[in-house]
Each structure stands twice: as C-alpha cells, then as structure tokens.
Scaffold this motif. Sequence first.
Motif, mmCIF file in Angstrom:
data_model
loop_
_atom_site.group_PDB
_atom_site.id
_atom_site.type_symbol
_atom_site.label_atom_id
_atom_site.label_comp_id
_atom_site.label_asym_id
_atom_site.label_seq_id
_atom_site.Cartn_x
_atom_site.Cartn_y
_atom_site.Cartn_z
ATOM 1 N N THR A 88 71.559 81.088 55.286
ATOM 2 C CA THR A 88 71.290 82.518 55.333
ATOM 3 C C THR A 88 70.652 82.938 54.018
ATOM 4 O OG1 THR A 88 73.514 83.054 54.546
ATOM 5 C CG2 THR A 88 73.170 83.031 56.933
ATOM 6 N N CYS A 89 69.817 83.965 54.076
ATOM 7 C CA CYS A 89 69.199 84.481 52.858
ATOM 8 C C CYS A 89 68.640 85.872 53.106
ATOM 9 C CB CYS A 89 68.093 83.555 52.355
ATOM 10 S SG CYS A 89 66.596 83.540 53.352
ATOM 11 N N THR A 90 68.326 86.530 52.012
ATOM 12 C CA THR A 90 67.591 87.782 52.068
ATOM 13 C C THR A 90 66.145 87.462 51.713
ATOM 14 O OG1 THR A 90 69.532 89.036 51.392
ATOM 15 C CG2 THR A 90 67.387 90.118 51.127
ATOM 16 N N GLU A 91 65.234 87.889 52.573
ATOM 17 C CA GLU A 91 63.811 87.719 52.338
ATOM 18 C C GLU A 91 63.271 89.010 51.716
ATOM 19 O OE1 GLU A 91 62.965 85.101 56.384
ATOM 20 O OE2 GLU A 91 62.297 87.180 56.270
ATOM 21 N N ASN A 92 62.821 88.927 50.496
ATOM 22 C CA ASN A 92 62.152 90.048 49.843
ATOM 23 C C ASN A 92 60.663 89.754 49.985
ATOM 24 O OD1 ASN A 92 64.602 91.380 48.392
ATOM 25 N ND2 ASN A 92 64.799 89.180 48.064
ATOM 26 N N VAL A 93 59.984 90.551 50.797
ATOM 27 C CA VAL A 93 58.631 90.229 51.229
ATOM 28 C C VAL A 93 57.611 91.121 50.525
ATOM 29 C CG1 VAL A 93 57.117 89.960 53.233
ATOM 30 C CG2 VAL A 93 59.585 89.649 53.492
ATOM 31 N N LEU A 94 56.575 90.503 50.005
ATOM 32 C CA LEU A 94 55.445 91.200 49.407
ATOM 33 C C LEU A 94 54.231 90.864 50.259
ATOM 34 C CD1 LEU A 94 54.455 92.904 47.001
ATOM 35 C CD2 LEU A 94 54.045 90.746 45.791
ATOM 36 N N SER A 95 53.530 91.893 50.739
ATOM 37 C CA SER A 95 52.414 91.655 51.645
ATOM 38 C C SER A 95 51.331 92.698 51.455
ATOM 39 C CB SER A 95 52.920 91.704 53.092
ATOM 40 O OG SER A 95 51.855 91.589 54.005
ATOM 41 N N ALA A 105 46.745 97.178 46.509
ATOM 42 C CA ALA A 105 48.121 97.618 46.693
ATOM 43 C C ALA A 105 48.841 96.628 47.590
ATOM 44 C CB ALA A 105 48.142 99.009 47.326
ATOM 45 N N PHE A 106 50.131 96.612 47.454
ATOM 46 C CA PHE A 106 50.953 95.730 48.269
ATOM 47 C C PHE A 106 52.101 96.529 48.862
ATOM 48 C CE2 PHE A 106 48.940 92.972 45.182
ATOM 49 C CZ PHE A 106 48.485 91.947 45.982
ATOM 50 N N ALA A 107 52.582 96.060 49.979
ATOM 51 C CA ALA A 107 53.744 96.658 50.616
ATOM 52 C C ALA A 107 54.900 95.683 50.497
ATOM 53 C CB ALA A 107 53.452 96.956 52.086
ATOM 54 N N GLY A 108 56.096 96.206 50.486
ATOM 55 C CA GLY A 108 57.275 95.350 50.399
ATOM 56 C C GLY A 108 58.247 95.650 51.512
ATOM 57 N N GLY A 109 59.127 94.738 51.738
ATOM 58 C CA GLY A 109 60.159 94.916 52.744
ATOM 59 C C GLY A 109 61.232 93.872 52.555
ATOM 60 N N LYS A 110 62.320 94.070 53.284
ATOM 61 C CA LYS A 110 63.433 93.123 53.218
ATOM 62 C C LYS A 110 63.887 92.776 54.624
ATOM 63 C CE LYS A 110 65.767 94.229 48.909
ATOM 64 N NZ LYS A 110 67.067 94.542 48.316
ATOM 65 N N ALA A 111 64.288 91.540 54.766
ATOM 66 C CA ALA A 111 64.888 91.078 56.010
ATOM 67 C C ALA A 111 65.992 90.097 55.646
ATOM 68 C CB ALA A 111 63.854 90.402 56.908
ATOM 69 N N VAL A 112 66.923 89.948 56.544
ATOM 70 C CA VAL A 112 67.941 88.919 56.385
ATOM 71 C C VAL A 112 67.654 87.872 57.457
ATOM 72 C CG1 VAL A 112 69.642 90.081 57.870
ATOM 73 C CG2 VAL A 112 70.417 88.446 56.151
ATOM 74 N N SER A 113 67.765 86.605 57.088
ATOM 75 C CA SER A 113 67.472 85.570 58.071
ATOM 76 C C SER A 113 68.570 84.515 58.095
ATOM 77 C CB SER A 113 66.122 84.909 57.805
ATOM 78 O OG SER A 113 66.206 84.051 56.697
ATOM 79 N N THR A 114 68.691 83.917 59.251
ATOM 80 C CA THR A 114 69.594 82.792 59.456
ATOM 81 C C THR A 114 68.787 81.667 60.077
ATOM 82 O OG1 THR A 114 71.463 84.275 59.853
ATOM 83 C CG2 THR A 114 71.695 81.999 60.625
ATOM 84 N N SER A 115 68.852 80.501 59.460
ATOM 85 C CA SER A 115 68.186 79.317 59.997
ATOM 86 C C SER A 115 69.239 78.246 60.245
ATOM 87 C CB SER A 115 67.142 78.775 59.016
ATOM 88 O OG SER A 115 66.119 79.700 58.821
ATOM 89 N N SER A 132 66.069 89.628 60.785
ATOM 90 C CA SER A 132 66.317 91.017 61.132
ATOM 91 C C SER A 132 66.000 91.891 59.929
ATOM 92 C CB SER A 132 67.792 91.179 61.530
ATOM 93 O OG SER A 132 68.073 92.508 61.867
ATOM 94 N N PRO A 133 65.293 93.002 60.148
ATOM 95 C CA PRO A 133 64.956 93.864 59.011
ATOM 96 C C PRO A 133 66.208 94.516 58.431
ATOM 97 C CG PRO A 133 64.312 94.916 61.067
ATOM 98 C CD PRO A 133 64.800 93.531 61.407
ATOM 99 N N ILE A 134 66.152 94.788 57.135
ATOM 100 C CA ILE A 134 67.227 95.506 56.466
ATOM 101 C C ILE A 134 66.760 96.943 56.293
ATOM 102 C CG2 ILE A 134 68.570 95.731 54.342
ATOM 103 C CD1 ILE A 134 68.243 92.702 53.977
ATOM 104 N N ALA A 135 67.511 97.866 56.841
ATOM 105 C CA ALA A 135 67.160 99.279 56.715
ATOM 106 C C ALA A 135 67.577 99.773 55.337
ATOM 107 C CB ALA A 135 67.854 100.088 57.799
ATOM 108 N N GLU A 136 66.656 100.378 54.642
ATOM 109 C CA GLU A 136 66.943 100.982 53.343
ATOM 110 C C GLU A 136 67.311 102.440 53.592
ATOM 111 O OE1 GLU A 136 66.911 99.483 50.355
ATOM 112 O OE2 GLU A 136 66.226 97.548 51.102
ATOM 113 N N LEU A 137 68.589 102.758 53.451
ATOM 114 C CA LEU A 137 69.057 104.115 53.701
ATOM 115 C C LEU A 137 68.935 104.952 52.437
ATOM 116 C CD1 LEU A 137 72.256 103.296 55.766
ATOM 117 C CD2 LEU A 137 69.985 103.900 56.604
#
Length: 143
Positions: A88-95, A105-115, A132-137
């Motif tokens: 399991t890990c948290t994916e901190n994505v830069l795209s 410019a770049f966009a970022g996001g987070k997801a949690v994954s299980t392999s 699965s995406p992580i919702a930033e509240l």
Amino acid sequence: MTTPLEVHRLFYDAVETGDVDLMASLWVEDPATSCVHLGTMPLRGTAQVLRSWTVVMAGVGYIQFFLTDVEVVTLPRGASDPDTAVITCTENVLSAEGLALDAEAFAGGKAVSTSIVVRVGGGWKIWSRHASPIAELMLEEDQ
C-alpha cells in the motif's frame, strides 16, 4: 523481478515513461488478474488490464509519482519464503495533464493504492491493483 518492492517501483517507472513492454512484463498472465483505475469499475484479465494501461499511458504527456507511506505485508505472515505481498502507498502525483500545452504549470493530486504481487517462477509479478483518489477536505478555518 527479485523483490515485491522492485516490481512495485518498476510499475511506476512504466507509467512515467509510457513503456508498454515494461508494463506487460510486470503482470501475471491470468484471466483473474484485476485492476481498478481511479473512479472506474474493476477490469479482469491480463489482456484487458494491459489494454487499459496502454490507453492511459498514451493519453498522458507528463506524469511523475512521489510515493509516500509505502508499506509491505508478506503472506503467509512470518513465512521465510512468502508467495504473496500486499503493498500500500500514497501516490503524490504531478502531471501536466489537462493543462494548456504552452503553460509551464503542473497539476497535483493524491491517491491511495494497493497492489498485490505474487511469486511466479522465482520472481514477482502484479496480480491486482486498486487506486482510489484521496479527497482533500477544506475546513472552514482553512478558507
């Protein structure tokens, strides 16, 4: 691949570089393999999973993953020679996906994954993956 973490890291290398052949080498060849992309229904079977990754990689210009909270559990637990690992890990994505081509410019996001990776012929291959995406509240005091 010699360790579960090696196949895990190579998976992200394949996505970042768009390497379809590397991606294909990482998955178990079986009709029961599965993959759940962000916000989608599960895909079953290696052919369908690899086809989906080919489409994903073809549609992404620049993407980079910074992995945090990486945890590995081997099964059976306590075995000296396990045959399954759950990572399991948290994916901190830069795209740059979805942004204007001339923008720097770049966009970022987070997801949690299980392999789930399994031992196959002395090496390790991916059996299943779910992201699965992580919702930033935003709390009221954060606004």
